[in-house]
Design a protein around this motif. Structure first.
Motif, mmCIF file in Angstrom:
data_model
loop_
_atom_site.group_PDB
_atom_site.id
_atom_site.type_symbol
_atom_site.label_atom_id
_atom_site.label_comp_id
_atom_site.label_asym_id
_atom_site.label_seq_id
_atom_site.Cartn_x
_atom_site.Cartn_y
_atom_site.Cartn_z
ATOM 1 N N GLY A 1 0.817 -1.205 0.000
ATOM 2 C CA GLY A 1 0.000 0.000 0.000
ATOM 3 C C GLY A 1 0.853 1.258 0.000
ATOM 4 N N ASP B 1 5.951 7.489 1.347
ATOM 5 C CA ASP B 1 4.837 6.684 0.839
ATOM 6 C C ASP B 1 4.232 7.357 -0.390
ATOM 7 N N ASN B 2 3.143 6.818 -0.885
ATOM 8 C CA ASN B 2 2.519 7.337 -2.106
ATOM 9 C C ASN B 2 2.006 8.771 -1.964
#
Length: 126
Positions: A69, A100-101
């Motif tokens: 994720g 993270d994204n």
């Protein structure tokens, strides 16, 4: 007419009770009850703060920089205030500055969660 309305209301009530009684897949940060069986066991051990299991899984080949994720185990350890797990992961090569994204680092996730111990450890180890 009254009977029809009452019948419709009873059907709606009963169906809403059935929907409400279904099991929810929840991660609860307070009792650490992880009921979602789709979570990677390594990430589950990190979230729970199970230092022995995390160490054993790293020894057995788990990647300290694995992403699920968009987040790394270090990000989850920071989010859930797992200071000992953070030390272990960084000691085994986890990248402290990874994003993270959404562009968040482990430090940012610790700040968002008000995870004070995690923030202190991350500052020490950066």
């Amino acid at each position: 007419m009254k009977k029809s309305i009452m019948t419709v209301l009873m059907i709606l009530f009963i169906s809403s009770v059935n929907f409400a009684s279904e099991d929810l897949q929840v991660l609860d940060i307070y009792d650490y009850e992880l009921v979602d069986n789709n979570i990677d066991p390594f990430f589950k051990a990190v979230i729970k703060g199970d230092l022995e299991t995390v160490a054993k899984m790293i020894e057995d080949g788990s990647d300290v920089n694995l992403r699920i994720g968009g987040k790394t185990p270090l990000m989850y350890a920071a989010r859930y205030n797992r200071a000992d797990v953070i030390r272990l992961l960084v000691g085994k090569g986890a990248v402290v500055g990874a994003k993270d994204n959404q562009g968040n680092t482990a430090m940012k996730l610790a700040e968002l969660a008000n995870a004070k111990e995690a923030m202190e450890v991350l500052k020490e180890m950066s």
